[in-house]
Motif scaffolding. Structure first.
Motif, mmCIF file in Angstrom:
data_model
loop_
_atom_site.group_PDB
_atom_site.id
_atom_site.type_symbol
_atom_site.label_atom_id
_atom_site.label_comp_id
_atom_site.label_asym_id
_atom_site.label_seq_id
_atom_site.Cartn_x
_atom_site.Cartn_y
_atom_site.Cartn_z
ATOM 1 N N MET A 58 120.880 53.753 10.016
ATOM 2 C CA MET A 58 119.830 52.993 10.661
ATOM 3 C C MET A 58 119.774 51.576 10.092
ATOM 4 S SD MET A 58 116.925 55.913 11.234
ATOM 5 C CE MET A 58 115.871 54.857 12.172
ATOM 6 N N TYR A 59 120.169 51.433 8.796
ATOM 7 C CA TYR A 59 120.202 50.102 8.200
ATOM 8 C C TYR A 59 121.244 49.243 8.905
ATOM 9 C CZ TYR A 59 117.660 52.216 4.266
ATOM 10 O OH TYR A 59 116.745 52.867 3.486
ATOM 11 N N GLU A 60 122.409 49.839 9.201
ATOM 12 C CA GLU A 60 123.492 49.083 9.826
ATOM 13 C C GLU A 60 123.134 48.617 11.234
ATOM 14 O OE1 GLU A 60 126.977 51.523 9.670
ATOM 15 O OE2 GLU A 60 127.230 51.249 7.518
ATOM 16 N N THR A 61 122.390 49.407 11.962
ATOM 17 C CA THR A 61 122.040 49.049 13.344
ATOM 18 C C THR A 61 120.817 48.152 13.423
ATOM 19 O OG1 THR A 61 120.673 51.024 13.619
ATOM 20 C CG2 THR A 61 123.011 51.192 14.258
ATOM 21 N N GLY A 62 120.146 47.952 12.290
ATOM 22 C CA GLY A 62 118.964 47.099 12.281
ATOM 23 C C GLY A 62 117.697 47.797 12.707
ATOM 24 N N LYS A 63 117.731 49.105 12.904
ATOM 25 C CA LYS A 63 116.545 49.847 13.309
ATOM 26 C C LYS A 63 115.572 50.050 12.142
ATOM 27 C CE LYS A 63 118.865 52.296 17.003
ATOM 28 N NZ LYS A 63 119.336 53.569 17.517
ATOM 29 N N ARG A 64 116.101 49.873 10.929
ATOM 30 C CA ARG A 64 115.255 50.052 9.758
ATOM 31 C C ARG A 64 115.745 49.117 8.658
ATOM 32 N NH1 ARG A 64 114.436 55.604 6.370
ATOM 33 N NH2 ARG A 64 112.812 54.789 5.026
ATOM 34 N N GLU A 65 114.828 48.591 7.872
ATOM 35 C CA GLU A 65 115.158 47.703 6.762
ATOM 36 C C GLU A 65 115.005 48.461 5.447
ATOM 37 O OE1 GLU A 65 116.185 44.436 6.800
ATOM 38 O OE2 GLU A 65 116.323 44.649 8.974
ATOM 39 N N PRO A 66 115.971 48.321 4.527
ATOM 40 C CA PRO A 66 115.832 49.001 3.237
ATOM 41 C C PRO A 66 114.757 48.331 2.382
ATOM 42 C CG PRO A 66 117.806 47.649 3.262
ATOM 43 C CD PRO A 66 117.236 47.601 4.646
ATOM 44 N N ASP A 67 114.097 49.130 1.572
ATOM 45 C CA ASP A 67 113.119 48.555 0.645
ATOM 46 C C ASP A 67 113.853 47.980 -0.571
ATOM 47 O OD1 ASP A 67 113.759 50.737 -0.975
ATOM 48 O OD2 ASP A 67 111.990 51.866 -0.368
ATOM 49 N N PHE A 68 113.099 47.321 -1.443
ATOM 50 C CA PHE A 68 113.677 46.643 -2.592
ATOM 51 C C PHE A 68 114.441 47.612 -3.504
ATOM 52 C CE2 PHE A 68 113.529 44.880 -6.893
ATOM 53 C CZ PHE A 68 114.106 43.643 -6.664
ATOM 54 N N GLU A 69 113.874 48.788 -3.769
ATOM 55 C CA GLU A 69 114.522 49.760 -4.639
ATOM 56 C C GLU A 69 115.852 50.237 -4.051
ATOM 57 O OE1 GLU A 69 111.228 50.101 -3.727
ATOM 58 O OE2 GLU A 69 110.400 49.404 -5.628
ATOM 59 N N THR A 70 115.897 50.449 -2.745
ATOM 60 C CA THR A 70 117.127 50.872 -2.086
ATOM 61 C C THR A 70 118.179 49.774 -2.179
ATOM 62 O OG1 THR A 70 115.848 52.258 -0.573
ATOM 63 C CG2 THR A 70 118.113 51.739 0.074
ATOM 64 N N GLU A 123 118.447 47.585 -4.535
ATOM 65 C CA GLU A 123 118.944 47.598 -5.912
ATOM 66 C C GLU A 123 119.987 48.697 -6.118
ATOM 67 O OE1 GLU A 123 115.233 47.939 -8.129
ATOM 68 O OE2 GLU A 123 115.631 45.944 -8.973
ATOM 69 N N ILE A 124 119.744 49.854 -5.558
ATOM 70 C CA ILE A 124 120.694 50.970 -5.665
ATOM 71 C C ILE A 124 122.017 50.598 -5.006
ATOM 72 C CG2 ILE A 124 121.170 53.336 -4.906
ATOM 73 C CD1 ILE A 124 118.110 53.852 -5.263
ATOM 74 N N PHE A 125 121.957 50.019 -3.804
ATOM 75 C CA PHE A 125 123.179 49.604 -3.105
ATOM 76 C C PHE A 125 123.926 48.541 -3.897
ATOM 77 C CE2 PHE A 125 121.476 50.717 1.412
ATOM 78 C CZ PHE A 125 121.794 52.045 1.217
ATOM 79 N N ALA A 126 123.196 47.567 -4.419
ATOM 80 C CA ALA A 126 123.824 46.485 -5.180
ATOM 81 C C ALA A 126 124.531 47.035 -6.420
ATOM 82 C CB ALA A 126 122.780 45.435 -5.565
ATOM 83 N N ASP A 127 123.871 47.939 -7.122
ATOM 84 C CA ASP A 127 124.505 48.552 -8.293
ATOM 85 C C ASP A 127 125.729 49.359 -7.899
ATOM 86 O OD1 ASP A 127 122.661 47.477 -10.040
ATOM 87 O OD2 ASP A 127 121.428 49.296 -10.141
ATOM 88 N N PHE A 128 125.611 50.133 -6.835
ATOM 89 C CA PHE A 128 126.708 50.990 -6.407
ATOM 90 C C PHE A 128 127.936 50.164 -6.025
ATOM 91 C CE2 PHE A 128 129.138 53.266 -3.176
ATOM 92 C CZ PHE A 128 129.390 54.466 -3.836
ATOM 93 N N PHE A 129 127.730 49.069 -5.268
ATOM 94 C CA PHE A 129 128.855 48.251 -4.798
ATOM 95 C C PHE A 129 129.219 47.132 -5.768
ATOM 96 C CE2 PHE A 129 127.280 50.026 -0.730
ATOM 97 C CZ PHE A 129 128.435 50.677 -0.355
ATOM 98 N N ASN A 130 128.505 47.066 -6.901
ATOM 99 C CA ASN A 130 128.771 46.064 -7.928
ATOM 100 C C ASN A 130 128.685 44.640 -7.371
ATOM 101 O OD1 ASN A 130 129.288 45.213 -10.542
ATOM 102 N ND2 ASN A 130 131.510 45.244 -10.240
ATOM 103 N N VAL A 131 127.632 44.377 -6.620
ATOM 104 C CA VAL A 131 127.364 43.040 -6.065
ATOM 105 C C VAL A 131 125.907 42.694 -6.363
ATOM 106 C CG1 VAL A 131 129.079 43.244 -4.212
ATOM 107 C CG2 VAL A 131 126.719 43.926 -3.779
#
Length: 181
Positions: A1-13, A15-23
């Motif tokens: 849903m994040y990819e299609t723009g139907k939903r926006e991730p919150d700040f904590e999510t 942070e998790i994505f940034a840590d996971f992808f090292n960006v």
């Protein structure tokens, strides 16, 4: 849903994505110049892998490279192989040193093509009797099967089976040996 723009991730999510992808978060939010983060340089001897040609095969169990070991076909994990050709493959972890002179050492994985027959002298995974499995060079006659170790350890001796007394079933031919850390 994040990819299609139907939903926006919150700040904590984020942070998790940034840590996971090292960006950093700016990269995720499209605010950065999208440079690829610094990566480790691969060694010159590294071999590129075409993942489109690879597939996952199960590591079924440890296999004896000495005396036969009870063959419990449970999945220990998975490995990747580029072998194909319509055959079924599985991997087994070797335990023992009776095939070390053939380059099959304790702890290595052997990739096995499932087949019920092998040529004389080929390395095969064989079930001797009801539930015992081993990996050896396979030789047969009308009345006997001989499983020959190929070891630097003189303790390992050929195993001969009288086909009128012991059922022998070939699980497959060893087609590749891998050392995994």
């Amino acid at each position: 849903m994040y990819e299609t723009g139907k939903r926006e991730p919150d700040f904590e999510t984020l942070e998790i994505f940034a840590d996971f992808f090292n960006v950093n978060m700016d990269t995720l939010l499209g605010k950065a110049d999208n440079k690829i983060p610094d990566c480790k340089i691969l060694p010159s001897e590294a071999i590129p892998i075409d993942l489109a040609r690879c597939h996952r095969i199960p590591i079924l169990c440890r296999i004896s490279a000495g005396l036969p070991l009870y063959a419990q076909e449970h999945i220990e994990g998975y490995t990747i192989t580029d072998l194909n050709g319509g055959a079924e493959y599985f991997a087994l972890r070797v335990h023992g040193d009776c095939m070390n002179a053939a380059g099959i050492n304790d702890g290595y994985l052997i990739i096995v093509r499932r087949q019920e027959e092998v040529e004389q002298g080929e390395i095969a995974v064989v079930i001797a009797g009801a539930d015992d499995a081993t990996v050896k060079r396979f030789y047969s006659s009308d009345t006997t099967v001989t499983l020959i170790p190929q070891s630097t350890n003189p303790e390992h001796k050929p195993q001969m089976y009288d086909l009128s007394k012991t059922t022998i079933h070939i699980l497959g031919k060893v087609v590749k040996v891998e050392f995994l850390v």
